[in-house]
Design a protein around this motif. Structure first.
Motif, mmCIF file in Angstrom:
data_model
loop_
_atom_site.group_PDB
_atom_site.id
_atom_site.type_symbol
_atom_site.label_atom_id
_atom_site.label_comp_id
_atom_site.label_asym_id
_atom_site.label_seq_id
_atom_site.Cartn_x
_atom_site.Cartn_y
_atom_site.Cartn_z
ATOM 1 N N VAL A 7 88.491 -13.227 43.904
ATOM 2 C CA VAL A 7 87.570 -13.871 42.957
ATOM 3 C C VAL A 7 86.428 -12.961 42.533
ATOM 4 O O VAL A 7 85.881 -13.120 41.445
ATOM 5 N N THR A 8 86.079 -11.981 43.362
ATOM 6 C CA THR A 8 84.995 -11.072 42.978
ATOM 7 C C THR A 8 85.473 -9.963 42.054
ATOM 8 O O THR A 8 84.660 -9.209 41.523
ATOM 9 N N THR A 9 86.777 -9.897 41.847
ATOM 10 C CA THR A 9 87.330 -8.885 40.934
ATOM 11 C C THR A 9 88.013 -9.526 39.731
ATOM 12 O O THR A 9 88.786 -8.880 39.032
ATOM 13 N N GLY A 10 87.742 -10.810 39.511
ATOM 14 C CA GLY A 10 88.270 -11.484 38.330
ATOM 15 C C GLY A 10 89.570 -12.231 38.538
ATOM 16 O O GLY A 10 90.121 -12.799 37.605
ATOM 17 N N GLY A 11 90.083 -12.246 39.763
ATOM 18 C CA GLY A 11 91.322 -12.962 40.058
ATOM 19 C C GLY A 11 91.052 -14.414 40.398
ATOM 20 O O GLY A 11 89.912 -14.869 40.413
ATOM 21 N N GLY A 12 92.103 -15.119 40.692
ATOM 22 C CA GLY A 12 91.989 -16.523 41.052
ATOM 23 C C GLY A 12 92.254 -16.756 42.524
ATOM 24 O O GLY A 12 92.374 -15.809 43.297
ATOM 25 N N ILE B 237 82.307 -18.598 42.596
ATOM 26 C CA ILE B 237 82.274 -17.148 42.375
ATOM 27 C C ILE B 237 83.179 -16.778 41.210
ATOM 28 O O ILE B 237 82.777 -16.017 40.318
ATOM 29 N N ALA B 238 84.385 -17.312 41.202
ATOM 30 C CA ALA B 238 85.325 -17.010 40.124
ATOM 31 C C ALA B 238 84.764 -17.439 38.773
ATOM 32 O O ALA B 238 84.924 -16.729 37.771
ATOM 33 N N SER B 239 84.083 -18.570 38.756
ATOM 34 C CA SER B 239 83.500 -19.077 37.505
ATOM 35 C C SER B 239 82.351 -18.197 37.019
ATOM 36 O O SER B 239 82.105 -18.100 35.810
ATOM 37 N N ALA B 240 81.645 -17.578 37.948
ATOM 38 C CA ALA B 240 80.509 -16.732 37.578
ATOM 39 C C ALA B 240 80.925 -15.311 37.192
ATOM 40 O O ALA B 240 80.129 -14.584 36.597
ATOM 41 N N TYR B 241 82.144 -14.927 37.531
ATOM 42 C CA TYR B 241 82.601 -13.562 37.253
ATOM 43 C C TYR B 241 82.435 -13.246 35.769
ATOM 44 O O TYR B 241 82.736 -14.087 34.936
ATOM 45 N N PRO B 242 81.945 -12.098 35.381
ATOM 46 C CA PRO B 242 81.670 -10.899 36.179
ATOM 47 C C PRO B 242 80.232 -10.809 36.686
ATOM 48 O O PRO B 242 79.892 -9.847 37.372
ATOM 49 N N GLU B 243 79.414 -11.789 36.392
ATOM 50 C CA GLU B 243 78.007 -11.745 36.821
ATOM 51 C C GLU B 243 77.822 -12.613 38.063
ATOM 52 O O GLU B 243 77.257 -13.705 37.998
ATOM 53 N N VAL C 97 74.575 -12.620 44.341
ATOM 54 C CA VAL C 97 74.827 -12.444 45.774
ATOM 55 C C VAL C 97 74.716 -13.772 46.533
ATOM 56 O O VAL C 97 75.379 -13.961 47.559
ATOM 57 N N SER C 98 73.918 -14.703 46.037
ATOM 58 C CA SER C 98 73.776 -15.999 46.710
ATOM 59 C C SER C 98 75.095 -16.770 46.726
ATOM 60 O O SER C 98 75.348 -17.553 47.650
ATOM 61 N N LEU C 99 75.947 -16.553 45.720
ATOM 62 C CA LEU C 99 77.255 -17.221 45.700
ATOM 63 C C LEU C 99 78.159 -16.688 46.806
ATOM 64 O O LEU C 99 78.880 -17.448 47.459
ATOM 65 N N VAL C 100 78.115 -15.391 47.020
ATOM 66 C CA VAL C 100 78.916 -14.783 48.091
ATOM 67 C C VAL C 100 78.378 -15.242 49.445
ATOM 68 O O VAL C 100 79.150 -15.577 50.352
ATOM 69 N N THR C 101 77.061 -15.296 49.571
ATOM 70 C CA THR C 101 76.448 -15.772 50.806
ATOM 71 C C THR C 101 76.864 -17.214 51.084
ATOM 72 O O THR C 101 77.194 -17.567 52.227
#
Length: 97
Positions: free
Chosen positions: A23-28, A46-52, A55-59
């Motif tokens: 999801v951090t590289t644009g995948g599903g 995270i996937a919805s926010a990609y590419p921006e 860091v709080s989403l990953v946390t």
């Protein structure tokens, strides 16, 4: 041969890291990962926010996953057949032991 009912913590960690990388590289997301709804929802955010990706989403995803691992401990402590917080690679737990 005994079939495990639940994945090990190591299997869950690998699944989570694979999904997070996706999801951090644009995948599903993939199906049948044994991740819980909360972790999946955080990964979807995270996937919805990609590419921006903030860091709080990953946390938040890592925190949700930590709760999932705690659930694994609870299942193992309850003695669920095949449940294990850790296991030897390639060795399945026998619920009759």
């Amino acid at each position: 041969m005994t079939q495990r009912a639940y994945p090990t913590k190591d299997e869950l960690r690998r699944n989570f890291e694979r999904e997070l990388a996706s999801v951090t590289t644009g995948g599903g997301l993939h199906s049948e990962t044994w991740l819980d709804i909360e972790t999946d929802a955080a990964l979807v955010d995270i996937a919805s926010a990609y590419p921006e990706i903030d860091v709080s989403l990953v946390t938040a995803a890592r925190a949700a996953f930590a709760s999932r691992l705690a659930d694994v401990d609870t299942i193992a402590d309850a003695g669920a057949p095949g449940a294990s917080s850790e296991s030897e690679p390639g060795k399945e737990r026998n619920p009759h032991d």
